[in-house]
Design a protein around this motif. Structure first.
Motif, PDB file in Angstrom:
ATOM      1  N   ASN A   1       0.843  -1.188   0.000  1.00  0.00           N
ATOM      2  CA  ASN A   1       0.000   0.000   0.000  1.00  0.00           C
ATOM      3  C   ASN A   1       0.891   1.254   0.000  1.00  0.00           C
ATOM      4  OD1 ASN A   1      -1.358   2.268   1.337  1.00  0.00           O
ATOM      5  ND2 ASN A   1      -3.085   0.862   1.452  1.00  0.00           N
ATOM      6  N   HIS A   2       0.662   2.108  -0.972  1.00  0.00           N
ATOM      7  CA  HIS A   2       1.477   3.316  -1.156  1.00  0.00           C
ATOM      8  C   HIS A   2       1.451   4.228   0.085  1.00  0.00           C
ATOM      9  CE1 HIS A   2       2.919   6.650  -3.875  1.00  0.00           C
ATOM     10  NE2 HIS A   2       2.335   7.372  -2.950  1.00  0.00           N
ATOM     11  N   ILE A   3       0.301   4.323   0.734  1.00  0.00           N
ATOM     12  CA  ILE A   3       0.173   5.200   1.912  1.00  0.00           C
ATOM     13  C   ILE A   3       0.983   4.636   3.082  1.00  0.00           C
ATOM     14  CG2 ILE A   3      -1.465   6.174   3.590  1.00  0.00           C
ATOM     15  CD1 ILE A   3      -1.766   7.325   0.801  1.00  0.00           C
TER      16      ILE A   3
ATOM     17  N   SER B   1       3.503   2.799   2.787  1.00  0.00           N
ATOM     18  CA  SER B   1       4.917   2.969   2.414  1.00  0.00           C
ATOM     19  C   SER B   1       5.422   4.362   2.760  1.00  0.00           C
ATOM     20  CB  SER B   1       5.116   2.727   0.914  1.00  0.00           C
ATOM     21  OG  SER B   1       5.064   1.359   0.619  1.00  0.00           O
ATOM     22  N   HIS B   2       4.562   5.393   2.594  1.00  0.00           N
ATOM     23  CA  HIS B   2       5.000   6.752   2.955  1.00  0.00           C
ATOM     24  C   HIS B   2       5.394   6.808   4.434  1.00  0.00           C
ATOM     25  CE1 HIS B   2       4.843   9.363  -0.483  1.00  0.00           C
ATOM     26  NE2 HIS B   2       3.594   9.077  -0.780  1.00  0.00           N
ATOM     27  N   ILE B   3       4.661   6.110   5.296  1.00  0.00           N
ATOM     28  CA  ILE B   3       5.029   6.055   6.723  1.00  0.00           C
ATOM     29  C   ILE B   3       6.313   5.226   6.891  1.00  0.00           C
ATOM     30  CG2 ILE B   3       4.321   5.281   9.041  1.00  0.00           C
ATOM     31  CD1 ILE B   3       2.618   7.575   8.125  1.00  0.00           C
TER      32      ILE B   3
ATOM     33  N   VAL C   1       0.757  13.203   4.200  1.00  0.00           N
ATOM     34  CA  VAL C   1       0.308  14.439   3.531  1.00  0.00           C
ATOM     35  C   VAL C   1       0.860  14.442   2.112  1.00  0.00           C
ATOM     36  CG1 VAL C   1      -0.278  16.255   5.189  1.00  0.00           C
ATOM     37  CG2 VAL C   1       2.086  15.523   5.004  1.00  0.00           C
ATOM     38  N   SER C   2       0.002  14.072   1.164  1.00  0.00           N
ATOM     39  CA  SER C   2       0.483  13.979  -0.218  1.00  0.00           C
ATOM     40  C   SER C   2      -0.487  14.703  -1.132  1.00  0.00           C
ATOM     41  CB  SER C   2       0.603  12.505  -0.604  1.00  0.00           C
ATOM     42  OG  SER C   2      -0.676  11.940  -0.698  1.00  0.00           O
ATOM     43  N   GLY C   3      -0.302  14.511  -2.436  1.00  0.00           N
ATOM     44  CA  GLY C   3      -1.181  15.159  -3.399  1.00  0.00           C
ATOM     45  C   GLY C   3      -2.584  14.569  -3.364  1.00  0.00           C
TER      46      GLY C   3
ATOM     47  N   THR D   1       8.754  12.531  -1.237  1.00  0.00           N
ATOM     48  CA  THR D   1       7.940  12.467  -2.449  1.00  0.00           C
ATOM     49  C   THR D   1       7.965  11.022  -2.978  1.00  0.00           C
ATOM     50  OG1 THR D   1       9.883  13.345  -3.534  1.00  0.00           O
ATOM     51  CG2 THR D   1       8.114  14.881  -3.148  1.00  0.00           C
ATOM     52  N   ASP D   2       7.137  10.755  -3.999  1.00  0.00           N
ATOM     53  CA  ASP D   2       6.964   9.374  -4.431  1.00  0.00           C
ATOM     54  C   ASP D   2       8.279   8.734  -4.903  1.00  0.00           C
ATOM     55  OD1 ASP D   2       4.360   9.436  -3.760  1.00  0.00           O
ATOM     56  OD2 ASP D   2       3.589   9.689  -5.799  1.00  0.00           O
ATOM     57  N   ASN D   3       8.481   7.507  -4.451  1.00  0.00           N
ATOM     58  CA  ASN D   3       9.688   6.749  -4.801  1.00  0.00           C
ATOM     59  C   ASN D   3       9.384   5.272  -4.577  1.00  0.00           C
ATOM     60  OD1 ASN D   3      10.969   5.810  -1.986  1.00  0.00           O
ATOM     61  ND2 ASN D   3      10.004   7.810  -1.714  1.00  0.00           N
TER      62      ASN D   3
HETATM   63 ZN    ZN Z   1       2.683   9.430  -2.554  1.00  0.00          ZN
END
Ligand code: ZN
Ligand code: KG4
Length: 337
Positions: free
Chosen positions: A111-113, A115-117, A136-138, A307-309
């Motif tokens: 899950n992308h979210i 992953s941000h954490i 907090v993303s786009g 940012t996204d990676n």
């Molecule tokens: Zn993102």
């Protein structure tokens, strides 16, 4: 040692990374599509999907070559399959499924979210759980109570726009171009954050929810008056810098206050922040000040991991350890929250 190849194509960045089962990142390659979307003032889904198709294989090759590995060295393929633009996600998911099948290695869906954490865990180099997580993303603005990297409970999300979306739309209103976040931050640097008294939704309200659409409209009215049909050129000079600074200050105040309330409500003493907006320097500074006052530890990754990676998909290692593999008919899921 097992080497992972991870793929990210959820929005407008085509990314691939190679990391080990010990969370050592060997390479992380990101091809941004910003230039392609700039003239439209936002991400155009069809253009994003087509650019992913063009860029993904070269990006994977580059990630392998920077890690000094070949495909045959890869023992697991990971992919963000949710949330995001469905056509964009589909490119990464299809490539990941094909690679896992051809290499005869497990496939892990991430899950992308989450992953941000997890980017915070990756950057910290040590355990950060349990913690409060702010993404907090786009596309998302949400607070979580995170017991472990894989178990997150939603505390509250946005009722309308995401914080990054508000940055992008305000940048468009101010004629600052796309992507909006970095442009607004640059413009705000010379402005007065107190020049305009913009709304801070739900700030004195106990619920851990966000709303940024009223703030966006307030910026629009401050620029053009309430009759926006009478098109006027975007403001320039000091007024534009003051608008950017006052807007940014309203977003930062709300995000910091909601994080403080979440820490108090959960009793947790760690805060992990991820997503593109966490690259914003005034936000990072204000979070540091708040956490120091609250006696909480702040985890916030370096800019490249905000940012996204695809490196943040190292969350896949946790699932791989549990044997949680994705089926060969894994689908792209645009919605998650
Ligand atoms: Zn993102
Ligand atoms: O996490 P991300 O790269 O992609 C999504 O998953 O959405 O976040 C992109 C968002 C965009 O809205 C962009 O304007 C915002 O993050 N952003 C920023 C900054 N850098 C990127 N917002 C505020 N300040 C920044 N420095």
């Amino acid at each position: 040692m097992t080497h992972f190849l991870a793929i990210e194509t959820s929005c407008d960045e085509t990314a691939a990374a190679v990391f080990t089962d010990e969370l050592q990142v060997l390479s992380s390659v990101v091809a941004s599509q910003s230039d392609l979307h700039a003239r439209f003032g936002g991400v155009v889904p069809e253009i994003a999907s087509r650019a992913h198709l063009r860029n993904l294989l070269p990006v994977i090759d580059e990630a392998l070559s920077r890690a000094q590995l070949n495909l045959k060295d890869i023992g697991c393929v990971a992919v963000h399959n949710t949330p995001g633009l469905v056509g964009a996600l589909l490119v990464g998911v299809s490539a990941a499924k094909a690679l896992a099948l051809a290499l005869d290695v497990p496939l892990v869906a991430v899950n992308h979210i989450a992953s941000h954490i997890f980017a915070c865990r990756l950057a910290a180099g040590r355990d950060i759980f349990p913690c409060v997580g702010l993404v907090v993303s786009g596309g998302h603005t949400a607070l979580f109570s995170c017991d472990t990297a894989l178990s997150m409970t939603l505390l509250g999300g946005t009722r309308d726009d995401a914080a990054g979306e508000a940055f992008d739309k305000v940048a468009a209103i101010l004629g600052l171009g796309f992507p909006g976040g970095p442009a607004v931050e640059r413009e705000a640097a010379t402005g007065d954050p107190k020049a305009f008294d913009f709304p801070r939704s739900f700030i004195d309200d106990g619920r851990l929810e966000f709303s940024f659409s009223g703030l966006k409209t307030a910026v629009l009215y401050a620029c053009h008056g309430q009759d926006v049909s009478k098109a006027t050129p975007p403001p320039a000079g000091k007024k534009r810098a003051d608008l950017a600074a006052s807007f940014q200050s309203a977003v930062v105040d709300v995000l910091v206050m909601k994080c403080k309330q979440a820490l108090r409500k959960t009793g947790l003493k760690r805060l992990a922040v991820g997503g593109g907006v966490s690259a914003n320097k005034p936000l990072r500074f204000a979070l540091e000040v708040m956490c120091a006052k609250e006696g909480a530890e702040l985890f916030i990754p370096p800019l490249a991991l905000c940012t996204d990676n695809a490196a943040m998909a190292a969350l896949a290692v946790e699932k791989w350890k549990r044997g949680e593999f994705a089926p060969p008919d894994l689908d792209a899921e645009p919605n998650w929250l």
